[in-house]
Design an enzyme around this catalytic site. Sequence first.
Site, PDB file in Angstrom:
ATOM      1  N   HIS A  41     -10.475   2.293  -0.862  1.00 30.99           N
ATOM      2  CA  HIS A  41     -10.677   1.910   0.535  1.00 30.99           C
ATOM      3  C   HIS A  41     -11.467   0.607   0.555  1.00 30.99           C
ATOM      4  CE1 HIS A  41     -10.297   4.202   4.560  1.00 30.99           C
ATOM      5  NE2 HIS A  41      -9.129   3.899   4.066  1.00 30.99           N
ATOM      6  N   HIS A  64       0.824  -1.209   0.000  1.00 32.69           N
ATOM      7  CA  HIS A  64       0.000   0.000   0.000  1.00 32.69           C
ATOM      8  C   HIS A  64       0.859   1.261   0.000  1.00 32.69           C
ATOM      9  CE1 HIS A  64      -3.849   2.036   0.681  1.00 32.69           C
ATOM     10  NE2 HIS A  64      -3.134   2.901   1.377  1.00 32.69           N
TER      11      HIS A  64
HETATM   12  N1  ADP Z   1      -1.968   3.192 -10.143  1.00 32.29           N
HETATM   13  C1  ADP Z   1      -1.158   4.248 -10.090  1.00 32.29           C
HETATM   14  N2  ADP Z   1      -0.912   4.958 -11.174  1.00 32.29           N
HETATM   15  C2  ADP Z   1      -0.122   6.026 -11.112  1.00 32.29           C
HETATM   16  N3  ADP Z   1       0.440   6.490 -10.017  1.00 32.29           N
HETATM   17  C3  ADP Z   1       0.205   5.842  -8.910  1.00 32.29           C
HETATM   18  C4  ADP Z   1      -0.605   4.688  -8.890  1.00 32.29           C
HETATM   19  N4  ADP Z   1      -0.686   4.242  -7.670  1.00 32.29           N
HETATM   20  C5  ADP Z   1       0.029   5.098  -6.937  1.00 32.29           C
HETATM   21  N5  ADP Z   1       0.570   6.075  -7.685  1.00 32.29           N
HETATM   22  C6  ADP Z   1       1.330   7.218  -7.204  1.00 32.29           C
HETATM   23  O1  ADP Z   1       2.231   6.844  -6.229  1.00 32.29           O
HETATM   24  C7  ADP Z   1       2.340   7.872  -5.229  1.00 32.29           C
HETATM   25  C8  ADP Z   1       2.140   7.340  -3.860  1.00 32.29           C
HETATM   26  O2  ADP Z   1       0.780   7.020  -3.715  1.00 32.29           O
HETATM   27  P1  ADP Z   1       0.065   6.786  -2.341  1.00 32.29           P
HETATM   28  O3  ADP Z   1       0.959   6.034  -1.461  1.00 32.29           O
HETATM   29  O4  ADP Z   1      -1.260   6.195  -2.643  1.00 32.29           O
HETATM   30  O5  ADP Z   1      -0.131   8.227  -1.768  1.00 32.29           O
HETATM   31  P2  ADP Z   1      -0.619   8.525  -0.301  1.00 32.29           P
HETATM   32  O6  ADP Z   1       0.618   8.590   0.465  1.00 32.29           O
HETATM   33  O7  ADP Z   1      -1.301   9.815  -0.431  1.00 32.29           O
HETATM   34  O8  ADP Z   1      -1.499   7.398   0.125  1.00 32.29           O
HETATM   35  C9  ADP Z   1       1.303   8.908  -5.553  1.00 32.29           C
HETATM   36  O9  ADP Z   1       1.877  10.004  -6.188  1.00 32.29           O
HETATM   37  C10 ADP Z   1       0.400   8.170  -6.476  1.00 32.29           C
HETATM   38  O10 ADP Z   1      -0.263   9.075  -7.302  1.00 32.29           O
END
Ligand code: ADP
Lengths: 784, 79, 79, 236
Positions: free
Chosen positions: A94, A47
């Site tokens: 979620h 995650h």
């Molecule tokens: N399926 C995806 N496609 C493109 N970018 C992604 C994808 N999943 C995650 N990212 C990018 O990876 C980064 C980390 O995401 P995430 O951990 O979900 O953020 P947060 O810390 O807000 O939960 C973010 O910039 C997100 O946009």
Amino acid sequence: MTDPAITPELVQKHNLTPEEYEKLKAVLGRVPTYTELGIFSVMWSEHCSYKNTRPLLKTFPTQSPRILVGAGEENAGILDIGDGLAIAFKIESHNHPSAVEPFQGAATGVGGIVRDIFTMGARPVCAANSLRFGPITAAGEPGPAVANNRRLFGGVVAGIAHYGNCFGIPTVAGEIYFDPSYEGNPLVNAFCLGVLRHGQIVRGHARGVGNPVFYVGPATGRDGLAGAAFASQDLTAESAEQQRGAVQVGDPFMEKLVCEACLELLATGAVAGIQDMGAAGLTCSTCETAARAGTGIEIELDKVPQRAPGMTSYEIMLSESQERMLIIVHRGREAEVKRIFDKWDLPWAEIGVVTDTGRMVVRHHGQVVADIPARKIADESPVYERVAREPEYLQAVRAFCLDGVPDTTNPAAHLLALLAWPTIASKNWVYRQYDHMVRNNSVVGPGSDAAVLRIKEDSVPAPPNAASALRPVPEKFIALSVDGNGAYVYLDPYEGSKIVVAEAARNLACTGAMPLGATDNLNFGNPHNPELFWQLKESVRGLADACRAFNAPVTGGNCSLYNQHPNGPIDPTPTVAMVGLIENPEHITTQWFKDEGDVILLLGELVDTSDPLLGLGGSAYLQLIHGMKNGTPPRCDLAREKELHLALRALIHSGVVKSAHDCSEGGLAVALAEGCISQSVARATPRLIGAQVDLTPLTEAPGRDGIRLDALLFGETQGRILISVDAVNAAKVLAQARILGVPTARLGTVGGDALRLQVPGAELNCPVRDLHDRWWNAIAEAMH
Amino acid sequence: MKAKIVVMPKQAVLDPQGKAIQNALTQMGYHGIGAVRVGKYLEIELTNSDPEAARQQIDAACHKILSNPVIEDYRFEIE
Amino acid sequence: MKAKIVVMPKQAVLDPQGKAIQNALTQMGYHGIGAVRVGKYLEIELTNSDPEAARQQIDAACHKILSNPVIEDYRFEIE
Amino acid sequence: MNFAVLQFPGSNCDQDVVHALRHVLGHSVELRWHKEASLGAADAVVVPGGFSYGDYLRTGAIARFSPVMEAVRQFAAAGGLVLGICNGFQILCEAGLLPGALIRNRSLQFRCEHIFLKTSTPDSPFTNRIPPDKLLRLPIAHGEGCYYADADTLARLKANHQILWRYVNAQGEITADANPNGALDHIAGICNEGRNVAGLMPHPERASEPILGSTDGRLILESMIAALASRPTAAG
Ligand SMILES: Nc1ncnc2c1ncn2[C@@H]1O[C@H](COP(=O)(O)OP(=O)(O)O)[C@@H](O)[C@H]1O
Ligand SMILES: [Mg+2]
């Protein structure tokens, strides 16, 4: 309280492999403390670290001249929309929390994504969502599975409504599918979009050695302990049970205050960096802000507001209590934080300081409980190239042909049945529970192909007092659509994923909008299973190719793997939210037919005759009427799609298009019916208008004679859009469309009080009232 | 007979409503107000006559639909 | 000390939630379910030590803010 | 005119009212934070929609004790015009400035959709510009909009022509289907005996521009403006 000893069992319980544990020790140079083990386990969960997906995500197109903050840099990407304005948007899942507690799971999903947006300095102005559940209807007496699907569906919708309505954000778009593969593992993907001026972008950086670190928002409790880790393993009865003790409860009222206070504070210029505490709470926000800035951070847990007595450092660091923010303030400007947060009656505490050590140091009761190189834990997380193998079931899918499938003998009944199928039926039962109008900008709300939202002066965060120097905000119009047909992706991950993107872009085109960018949520099964990983890999390839074709860079997204239930994994379900721009309000177009006598035209091929299944593979018709989710889905020709969208926009811009609606699930017949019945004037007051359509002349064309009736009516050939135009313009539009290179045909005219559809050998004559009532009430009836 | 049921948020679960009421009471000048928790109270008329059967039935109903066991506890009396 | 407060909709006021629960229970096969009414239950920790003062204070709070006399009745105990 | 729009923690239609009054109708508007004890030079007050204090306990229950509500009480007592919209209506009822109460929708669900309203009387500062047979098409967005009052109160409301708006269908008829929340006697909005304080569940500010699909809400706001304009002096 003494910490448990670090044993292999404890490491395993934290979802870390022995290799990962070795790596952890190498990063630290020693055995971790219990708190550190917890920190690593969440930071290195799928995650938070994307360890199984990072190589795939790199293949997305992420560049465009409009990108101000790109994918992966921050909490959300930001795109330029001209005149010094920008939009920040993102989608996030979620799923697992919603399976455990649908109301709070979905509510906190909305809360989390809204925080990701105002964390960037943007004012959140609209929300959307993409939902999947098991079937809510049954042929006979509904059994316990159906009852449970209804409970989850009802709870999720109520939770989204509760949070969004109270916060005061209009939920303007969304999509819902019901399919057995989601039984017990619903999907809840929440999207939020915010607006800001270029100069208002803020970063999640712990900048400026010596700057104080503030905690704002409600006290930390034991909620959602290690939720990120929970989301990163298969959803089982056992894992769900563990999580029950610690359900996160959302407080949208608190979030509204935190949002307003943060935007007010940001306007003062006192903030050096800001980050929400989302997944992995205090852990993730401190680590990431320090890692991004290349600094260190030291915090004192005794200063963290706590809701429960006797919380351990492990618990405080891993709690996912909602509505909390971490703010790094320029030294000397602490008083402004205090003034503003006191004004909003919000708790705050100064809990630490930015250092130059590159380390994240956590103290509790006078002891160092964690001391970790921040950049290493954030950046050096494990990365895996998982094994991919084409799933066996695809052989049967490719071998599927229509030979054993009898053609429709009762097209009118089948049309009614399709309209009442919950996946196709009107979603008014859902969106009437969402305030979709608050903030006075919802020009096209839910119920048309894409939502259209006005941007105006109060859409951007208020500037500081020197406001008068700033340019006024010109009105702009943002269109938004969320899509993701999982059945297509299951049957052909690559083509199916192209269709996901193409449909989103087509929906935007139908409102008159030009795509700006997209955000995606990858909802898939366990990546350790080679067949499931193959689905993911192929899907990403399809999404990437399609986003490239439509010049819609991916600005961010989210991955939710491990979606599964006792009967197996979910259908692979990438959901895509695409955002577009409409410069001129006169170009905003809706999907319903407008006036008697208007001419209905079809842009695109009537049926893709080079597809052996004629668009019926994976169709709603095959699923519902024949009980088969099978066959290769319709093909998606990106070049032709692109031409089609260009042509439609050109026609819309020339001012002749009165309605535009794409053909998707249920094919041409359902699209025509929706043109007749989908405009709602007020409660219990649809505006119904009939249509007379004759398809027989079109079926006489070479290659089309003897075409199956079900394919003609319910086939889901891609790249088709129904438009209606004033009769005096019809010939002109036909000619224009041909010049634009798009096959176009005249189907009939708008008018009367029935949908009369003539096809070879049959005539459907369906009173629009019947069509409407079946379609409008289907979900309410199931949920009653 | 009558069942009187109290459904309360679990101790560990956030009760934003209780917190808001606590703040409001304090701000209105009430003294000595500590933690406030808010739950539901249900009164169900029972037309059965067997108290033990009623008790079992209400317990089952509390567990299954009147409370959400994930975030709430319940207790009840039959009178 | 603790105040335990029950706030119930007045008899004359429509209680759709009570009605919905009654129907649901009956549909789920529970027998002998009569009228259901749903109200609120509040527990307030009191840090004061004088029970009589607490009683007066809680009564005032119930009257002024914790219930709305147009639609609700209240009762409470101090323990 | 000078409008004061109140702002409680949790208000979320405050900007929408400001937009309608300032940018659409061209009047001057000031936001009043709930901790302020004065309304300044306001000619009229609007209590906007939202979820003041999260709607915790009861809708409007906590907001009514804000310092600014004391100022509103005095303003109303002096004859000043006060309009409560949605949560604002709920707050005015809780504060006793309007009779009755708003309880949970009979469907137990939040409802956001357009409805039709019939105006019962042009004889109020909130309805004087509404043509007698005009049906108003306005949005609602509430979970607790079911108006309730006891029999005596209802009788008084009727006798004094205090019921200003009722929910009707597209033909102007009072039908069960047209009532979105189960409100007693299909009541959507009322005024006080002095006719200077009114509340309604639907949102006139959301129906004041053609691009949002209806401009019927302007008739209510314009009625207030006309009433203010015809007054010798502003109240306050
Ligand atoms: N399926 C995806 N496609 C493109 N970018 C992604 C994808 N999943 C995650 N990212 C990018 O990876 C980064 C980390 O995401 P995430 O951990 O979900 O953020 P947060 O810390 O807000 O939960 C973010 O910039 C997100 O946009
Ligand atoms: Mg985030």
